[in-house]
Scaffold this active site. Structure first.
Site, PDB file in Angstrom:
ATOM      1  N   CYS A   1     -37.618 -37.771  67.277  1.00  0.00           N
ATOM      2  CA  CYS A   1     -36.534 -37.675  68.246  1.00  0.00           C
ATOM      3  C   CYS A   1     -35.810 -36.360  67.996  1.00  0.00           C
ATOM      4  O   CYS A   1     -36.070 -35.680  67.012  1.00  0.00           O
ATOM      5  CB  CYS A   1     -35.540 -38.814  68.073  1.00  0.00           C
ATOM      6  SG  CYS A   1     -36.303 -40.432  68.155  1.00  0.00           S
TER       7      CYS A   1
ATOM      8  N   ARG B   1     -39.108 -32.968  71.751  1.00  0.00           N
ATOM      9  CA  ARG B   1     -39.245 -33.872  70.602  1.00  0.00           C
ATOM     10  C   ARG B   1     -39.245 -35.333  71.035  1.00  0.00           C
ATOM     11  O   ARG B   1     -39.534 -36.229  70.224  1.00  0.00           O
ATOM     12  CB  ARG B   1     -38.093 -33.653  69.612  1.00  0.00           C
ATOM     13  CG  ARG B   1     -38.053 -32.277  69.005  1.00  0.00           C
ATOM     14  CD  ARG B   1     -36.871 -32.168  68.074  1.00  0.00           C
ATOM     15  NE  ARG B   1     -36.996 -33.031  66.928  1.00  0.00           N
ATOM     16  CZ  ARG B   1     -37.508 -32.666  65.755  1.00  0.00           C
ATOM     17  NH1 ARG B   1     -37.921 -31.436  65.576  1.00  0.00           N
ATOM     18  NH2 ARG B   1     -37.591 -33.520  64.761  1.00  0.00           N
TER      19      ARG B   1
ATOM     20  N   TRP C   1     -37.705 -40.632  71.346  1.00  0.00           N
ATOM     21  CA  TRP C   1     -39.125 -40.967  71.478  1.00  0.00           C
ATOM     22  C   TRP C   1     -39.255 -42.292  70.749  1.00  0.00           C
ATOM     23  O   TRP C   1     -39.217 -42.353  69.523  1.00  0.00           O
ATOM     24  CB  TRP C   1     -39.988 -39.881  70.836  1.00  0.00           C
ATOM     25  CG  TRP C   1     -41.443 -40.168  70.934  1.00  0.00           C
ATOM     26  CD1 TRP C   1     -42.254 -40.672  69.960  1.00  0.00           C
ATOM     27  CD2 TRP C   1     -42.279 -39.968  72.064  1.00  0.00           C
ATOM     28  NE1 TRP C   1     -43.530 -40.784  70.426  1.00  0.00           N
ATOM     29  CE2 TRP C   1     -43.579 -40.366  71.704  1.00  0.00           C
ATOM     30  CE3 TRP C   1     -42.051 -39.487  73.362  1.00  0.00           C
ATOM     31  CZ2 TRP C   1     -44.656 -40.305  72.596  1.00  0.00           C
ATOM     32  CZ3 TRP C   1     -43.119 -39.434  74.233  1.00  0.00           C
ATOM     33  CH2 TRP C   1     -44.399 -39.837  73.846  1.00  0.00           C
TER      34      TRP C   1
ATOM     35  N   ASN D   1     -32.556 -39.541  63.683  1.00  0.00           N
ATOM     36  CA  ASN D   1     -33.970 -39.200  63.810  1.00  0.00           C
ATOM     37  C   ASN D   1     -34.649 -39.668  62.529  1.00  0.00           C
ATOM     38  O   ASN D   1     -34.187 -39.324  61.435  1.00  0.00           O
ATOM     39  CB  ASN D   1     -34.130 -37.687  63.982  1.00  0.00           C
ATOM     40  CG  ASN D   1     -35.588 -37.266  64.043  1.00  0.00           C
ATOM     41  OD1 ASN D   1     -36.428 -38.035  64.513  1.00  0.00           O
ATOM     42  ND2 ASN D   1     -35.890 -36.089  63.563  1.00  0.00           N
ATOM     43  N   GLY D   2     -35.710 -40.456  62.645  1.00  0.00           N
ATOM     44  CA  GLY D   2     -36.407 -40.953  61.458  1.00  0.00           C
ATOM     45  C   GLY D   2     -36.669 -42.448  61.596  1.00  0.00           C
ATOM     46  O   GLY D   2     -36.566 -43.005  62.695  1.00  0.00           O
TER      47      GLY D   2
ATOM     48  N   GLU E   1     -65.967 -34.115  68.837  1.00  0.00           N
ATOM     49  CA  GLU E   1     -64.562 -33.761  69.064  1.00  0.00           C
ATOM     50  C   GLU E   1     -64.370 -32.237  68.971  1.00  0.00           C
ATOM     51  O   GLU E   1     -63.630 -31.647  69.758  1.00  0.00           O
ATOM     52  CB  GLU E   1     -63.681 -34.510  68.049  1.00  0.00           C
ATOM     53  CG  GLU E   1     -62.198 -34.200  68.100  1.00  0.00           C
ATOM     54  CD  GLU E   1     -61.529 -34.474  69.438  1.00  0.00           C
ATOM     55  OE1 GLU E   1     -62.128 -35.105  70.319  1.00  0.00           O
ATOM     56  OE2 GLU E   1     -60.386 -34.004  69.617  1.00  0.00           O
TER      57      GLU E   1
ATOM     58  N   LYS F   1     -62.901 -29.991  72.013  1.00  0.00           N
ATOM     59  CA  LYS F   1     -61.756 -29.067  71.883  1.00  0.00           C
ATOM     60  C   LYS F   1     -62.165 -27.682  72.330  1.00  0.00           C
ATOM     61  O   LYS F   1     -61.440 -27.002  73.038  1.00  0.00           O
ATOM     62  CB  LYS F   1     -61.252 -28.987  70.437  1.00  0.00           C
ATOM     63  CG  LYS F   1     -60.466 -30.145  69.882  1.00  0.00           C
ATOM     64  CD  LYS F   1     -59.137 -30.412  70.523  1.00  0.00           C
ATOM     65  CE  LYS F   1     -59.273 -31.342  71.679  1.00  0.00           C
ATOM     66  NZ  LYS F   1     -59.088 -32.737  71.485  1.00  0.00           N
TER      67      LYS F   1
ATOM     68  N   GLU G   1     -62.632 -27.499  76.232  1.00  0.00           N
ATOM     69  CA  GLU G   1     -61.479 -27.684  77.105  1.00  0.00           C
ATOM     70  C   GLU G   1     -60.457 -26.555  77.008  1.00  0.00           C
ATOM     71  O   GLU G   1     -59.776 -26.265  77.984  1.00  0.00           O
ATOM     72  CB  GLU G   1     -60.803 -29.052  76.920  1.00  0.00           C
ATOM     73  CG  GLU G   1     -60.069 -29.258  75.630  1.00  0.00           C
ATOM     74  CD  GLU G   1     -59.488 -30.657  75.506  1.00  0.00           C
ATOM     75  OE1 GLU G   1     -58.964 -31.182  76.488  1.00  0.00           O
ATOM     76  OE2 GLU G   1     -59.565 -31.218  74.390  1.00  0.00           O
TER      77      GLU G   1
ATOM     78  N   HIS H   1     -84.965 -33.020  69.810  1.00  0.00           N
ATOM     79  CA  HIS H   1     -85.512 -33.802  70.920  1.00  0.00           C
ATOM     80  C   HIS H   1     -85.094 -33.229  72.270  1.00  0.00           C
ATOM     81  O   HIS H   1     -84.659 -33.970  73.164  1.00  0.00           O
ATOM     82  CB  HIS H   1     -85.087 -35.269  70.771  1.00  0.00           C
ATOM     83  CG  HIS H   1     -85.546 -35.871  69.484  1.00  0.00           C
ATOM     84  ND1 HIS H   1     -86.844 -36.286  69.271  1.00  0.00           N
ATOM     85  CD2 HIS H   1     -84.897 -36.074  68.314  1.00  0.00           C
ATOM     86  CE1 HIS H   1     -86.967 -36.746  68.037  1.00  0.00           C
ATOM     87  NE2 HIS H   1     -85.794 -36.622  67.427  1.00  0.00           N
TER      88      HIS H   1
ATOM     89  N   LYS I   1     -52.450 -34.322  81.011  1.00  0.00           N
ATOM     90  CA  LYS I   1     -52.205 -34.975  79.718  1.00  0.00           C
ATOM     91  C   LYS I   1     -52.518 -36.466  79.786  1.00  0.00           C
ATOM     92  O   LYS I   1     -52.967 -37.063  78.831  1.00  0.00           O
ATOM     93  CB  LYS I   1     -50.747 -34.745  79.317  1.00  0.00           C
ATOM     94  CG  LYS I   1     -50.395 -35.236  77.934  1.00  0.00           C
ATOM     95  CD  LYS I   1     -51.013 -34.347  76.867  1.00  0.00           C
ATOM     96  CE  LYS I   1     -50.947 -34.960  75.493  1.00  0.00           C
ATOM     97  NZ  LYS I   1     -51.973 -34.416  74.600  1.00  0.00           N
TER      98      LYS I   1
HETATM   99  C1  F6R Z   1     -58.930 -34.221  75.001  1.00  0.00           C
HETATM  100  C2  F6R Z   1     -58.042 -35.205  75.592  1.00  0.00           C
HETATM  101  C3  F6R Z   1     -58.627 -36.284  76.429  1.00  0.00           C
HETATM  102  C4  F6R Z   1     -57.947 -37.623  76.119  1.00  0.00           C
HETATM  103  C5  F6R Z   1     -58.413 -38.706  77.116  1.00  0.00           C
HETATM  104  C6  F6R Z   1     -57.865 -40.071  76.771  1.00  0.00           C
HETATM  105  O1  F6R Z   1     -58.213 -33.295  74.224  1.00  0.00           O
HETATM  106  O2  F6R Z   1     -56.857 -35.142  75.426  1.00  0.00           O
HETATM  107  O3  F6R Z   1     -59.998 -36.390  76.250  1.00  0.00           O
HETATM  108  O4  F6R Z   1     -58.270 -37.997  74.816  1.00  0.00           O
HETATM  109  O5  F6R Z   1     -57.996 -38.351  78.403  1.00  0.00           O
HETATM  110  O6  F6R Z   1     -56.465 -40.057  76.736  1.00  0.00           O
HETATM  111  P1  F6R Z   1     -55.659 -41.234  76.074  1.00  0.00           P
HETATM  112  O7  F6R Z   1     -55.865 -41.195  74.612  1.00  0.00           O
HETATM  113  O8  F6R Z   1     -54.227 -40.980  76.462  1.00  0.00           O
HETATM  114  O9  F6R Z   1     -56.186 -42.509  76.669  1.00  0.00           O
END
Ligand code: F6R
Length: 579
Positions: A2, A27, A71, A97-98, A452, A456, A459, A475, A574
Site C-alpha cells: 500500500c 503501490r 492494495w 503499510n505492511g 516462460e 517474456k 512479448e 523432432h 494486463k
Molecule cells: C505474460 C502474461 C500473461 C498472463 C496471462 C494470465 O507475461 O502476463 O501470459 O500470465 O494473461 O493472466 P492471469 O495470471 O492474470 O490469469
C-alpha cells in the site's frame, strides 16, 4: 503493498495528501482515504481509484493529516476496509503499510475487552491498542502499543487536539521529507520530491514525531539521530524507484515479494481437505500456466500425487471429467478463460482452489478456497513478480502436502535470486538482439522455465522465441537451427544434466550460438557455451527461481536494446477478461 502519506505544515493538508496519494497509486489502487485534524478527527475514505470521487476529501479542514492508498491483503476492497482506521472514540486515526501477523489473536483479545471493530483489516487492531494506551500523549501510546505487534509496518497516526503525526517503522519503508515549514512522510520519495529534496530514511524500530519543520526520532526508547540526505532524482525517476521501467523495478522486487509471500503463507491454514487430495488438476493461462507446470513436476516428484495441467481456454470446452482438486492460477483473478475453467470444474463437483494476487477478485468468489500471493500491484504488462509469487504459493503447497520436503530449499531461494539480479546480460543481449528467432530449452522443471523465458522474450522484445523440452528439438525444430538462431539452454546438476549437455552440443554442432545458464564453477559448460551465465550453487528449486530471474533480465535488456515499449507491449493487456 500500500502507499501511505503524512503532512504537517501550515497549508491545508487535504490537497497535499490527495496529490501525494495520486503519486503513490501505483503501490495500490483499490481504495483510498485521508484523515486530518480539524476541531476533531475528520475522515474521508472510499473504495476505488483516487481519480474518482475525490471531491469530498479536498475540503477536509486542518493543516496536519495522513492518507493511504490500498492494495487489499486482509478484507476485501470496500469503503469500510479502506484506511484510515479510527478507534472506538473516533479521536485517533491510523494508516498502515505492511501486515500484522498476530492480528487475529489481538483482535480476539480487544473484542473481549469491549472494542468495536468496523473493518476486516489487520490494521484496525493497532488503533484500538493505541486507544487503550492513550492518556493524552500519542507518542507514549505508541511506545506501549508497538511491542504487541508482530509483522511489518510503516505507521502514521494522528490524535485529536495534537498537531503532531506519530510514525513507526518495522520492515516496511518510510521516508520523511523536510521542508522549511512542513514535514512530509511517505512510503517512498515519489510524493515528496515536488516539495523537498531533503529526506530522512527511518530505520527499523524507529518511532518519530512530525510537526511543522521538525522531525524527532527515537529508537529503543532513546533519541536517535538520522542524517538528512539530499535527493537529486527527478519526479519521474522516483516514481519507478530509480528504475528505468516498472518491469525492471518489479524484477528487482522479487526477493522481497518471495519472502513476504512465504512468510504470510506459513501462518495460514491450508484446508486439510486440500492436503489430503490424491490428485490435482491445474487450469491457467500464459505465465500462470507455466507456474502450474513447475508445480506439476515438483508435486509429482515430492508428493507422489498425479498432477494434470490444462490450458484454461481448452479446459472450458474440452474438460477432463475429473473429481480431483482443481486449482485455478491467475494473478489478476479476472482472466475469463481461467474463471470459465474453474466454473466448469465446479459443475463436475470438484473441490476448487484459487491462487491469485487480487483480494476479492472474481476468482475468489468462484473457488471454494483461495490462497493469496501478496505480490502487490504489478504495473508492467509482462508478469514477473507475480510469477515468482505464484511459484511461492504453489511450492509452499508442495511443501505442506509433502510435510516439509521443500522447506530447506525455499529458505535459500531469496539469496539465489538476489545474486542473479547482479548478473551482467550484456554478451547474451548482443546475441539475442541481433536474432530473428531464439530457442529456449530445458528439461524437467526447467522446461516450463524455458517456456516462460521464451514468452517474456517474445512479448517485450517482439523477437520470435520458442520454448522447448530439450529432447523435442530433434523432432522437427532441428530444421530451423543455424548460426542465426541462438539458443538459451538451462543446464543444472541433476539426473538430466548429461542428456542436456548432449542436446546443447548437438545444437552447437549445427552452428547455433549458445547461451547457457548453469551452476557457477561448471567449467565444461563455460568452455563450450558462447555465453555462460553462472547461477549460485544451490538445489534445483533455487535454480528454478534463479534461472527465471536471469531470463527475465535477458528479455528486459534485449527489449531495452531494441528500444521497445517495455511496460506496455503492443497488442497486450494486463488482464484478459474476454475469451
Ligand atoms: C505474460 C502474461 C500473461 C498472463 C496471462 C494470465 O507475461 O502476463 O501470459 O500470465 O494473461 O493472466 P492471469 O495470471 O492474470 O490469469
Amino acid at each position: 503493498m500500500c502507499g501511505i502519506i503524512g503532512y504537517s505544515g501550515i497549508s491545508s493538508a487535504a490537497p497535499v495528501l490527495i496529490d501525494g496519494l495520486k503519486k503513490l497509486e501505483y503501490r495500490g489502487y483499490d481504495s483510498f482515504g485521508i484523515a486530518t485534524i480539524g476541531d476533531r478527527i475528520e475522515v474521508f475514505k472510499k473504495q476505488g481509484r483516487i481519480s474518482t470521487g475525490v471531491a469530498g476529501a479536498r475540503t477536509l479542514p486542518g493543516t496536519t493529516g495522513i492518507g493511504h492508498t490500498r492494495w487489499a491483503t486482509h478484507g476485501v476492497p470496500d469503503d469500510k476496509n479502506a484506511h484510515p482506521h479510527v478507534d472506538c472514540t473516533g479521536t485517533i486515526a491510523i494508516v498502515h503499510n505492511g501486515i500484522i501477523e498476530n492480528y487475529h489473536e489481538l483482535r480476539k483479545q480487544l473484542v473481549a475487552r469491549g472494542h468495536r471493530f468496523s473493518s476486516d483489516t489487520d490494521t484496525e487492531v493497532i488503533v484500538h491498542l493505541l486507544e487503550e494506551e492513550y492518556h493524552g500523549d500519542l507518542l507514549e501510546a505508541f511506545k506501549c502499543a508497538i511491542p504487541h505487534l508482530h509483522g511489518s509496518y510503516a505507521l502514521l497516526a494522528i490524535a485529536e487536539g495534537d498537531e503532531r503525526i506519530v510514525a513507526a517503522r518495522q520492515n516496511s519503508p518510510l521516508v520523511v521529507g523536510i521542508a522549511d515549514q512542513a514535514v512530509y512522510a511517505a512510503s517512498d520519495m515519489t510524493p515528496l520530491l515536488q516539495y523537498t529534496q531533503n529526506v530522512v530514511y527511518l530505520q527499523d524500530g524507529d518511532l518519530a514525531t512530525l510537526s511543522p519543520g521538525q522531525l524527532l526520532v527515537w529508537n529503543n526508547g532513546v533519541p536517535a539521530c538520522r542524517p538528512i540526505e539530499k535527493i537529486e532524482w527527478t519526479v519521474e525517476q522516483v516514481k519507478k524507484g530509480g528504475f528505468a521501467h516498472y518491469m525492471q523495478k518489479e524484477i528487482f522486487e522479487q526477493p522481497e515479494v518471495f519472502s513476504d509471500t512465504i512468510r504470510t503463507l506459513r501462518r495460514e491454514e491450508i484446508p486439510s481437505r486440500i492436503l489430503r487430495e490424491k490428485a490435482v488438476t491445474l487450469v491457467a493461462c500464459g505465465t500462470s500456466y507455466h507456474a502450474g507446470m513447475v508445480f506439476k513436476y515438483l508435486a509429482e516428484e515430492r508428493c507422489g500425487i498425479p498432477v494434470r495441467i490444462e490450458i484454461a481456454s481448452e479446459f472450458k470446452y474440452y474438460p477432463s471429467p475429473t473429481r480431483d482438486l482443481v486449482i485455478g492460477i491467475t494473478q489478476s483473478g479476472e482472466t475469463a478463460d481461467t474463471l470459465a475453467a474453474l466454473k466448469q470444474a465446479r459443475a463436475y463437483q470438484s473441490p476448487t482452489l484459487a491462487v491469485t494476487n487480487v483480494l476479492g477478485s472474481t476468482i475468489t468468489r468462484t473457488a471454494d478456497h483461495t490462497l493469496y500471493m501478496g505480490a502487490g500491484p504489478e504495473i508492467s504488462v509482462a508478469a514477473t513478480k507475480s510469477f515468482i509469487a505464484e511459484l511461492a504459493v504453489l511450492l509452499h503447497l508442495v511443501d505442506a502436502i509433502s510435510r516439509g520436503e521443500l522447506t530447506k530449499s525455499l529458505d535459500g531461494v531469496n539469496r539465489a535470486m538476489e545474486q542473479v539480479l547482479l548478473s551482467s546480460m550484456d554478451r547474451a543481449v548482443d546475441l539475442c538482439s541481433e536474432a530473428a528467432h531464439i530457442f529456449f530449452v530445458g528439461r524437467g522443471p526447467f522446461y516450463p522455465v524455458a517456456l516462460e523465458g521464451a514468452l517474456k522474450m517474445k512479448e517485450i522484445s517482439y523477437i520470435h522465441a520458442e520454448g522447448y523440452a530439450a529432447g523435442e528439438i530433434k523432432h522437427g525444430p532441428f530444421a530451423l537451427l543455424s548460426p542465426r538462431t541462438p539458443a538459451v539452454g538451462l543446464c543444472f546438476p541433476g539426473e538430466t544434466y548429461p542428456v542436456m549437455v548432449s542436446n546443447l552440443k548437438e545444437m552447437k554442432a549445427r552452428g547455433v550460438p549458445l547461451i547457457v545458464l548453469g551452476q557457477e564453477g561448471d567449467l565444461d559448460l563455460e568452455e563450450f557455451a558462447d555465453v555462460f551465465i553462472p547461477l549460485p550453487e544451490g538445489d534445483s528449486v533455487q535454480h528454478i527461481f534463479g534461472a527465471t530471474v536471469a531470463l527475465q533480465l535477458l528479455a528486459y535488456h534485449t527489449a531495452v536494446r531494441l528500444k521497445r515499449e517495455i511496460d506496455t507491449p503492443r497488442n497486450l493487456a494486463k488482464s484478459v477478461t474476454v475469451e
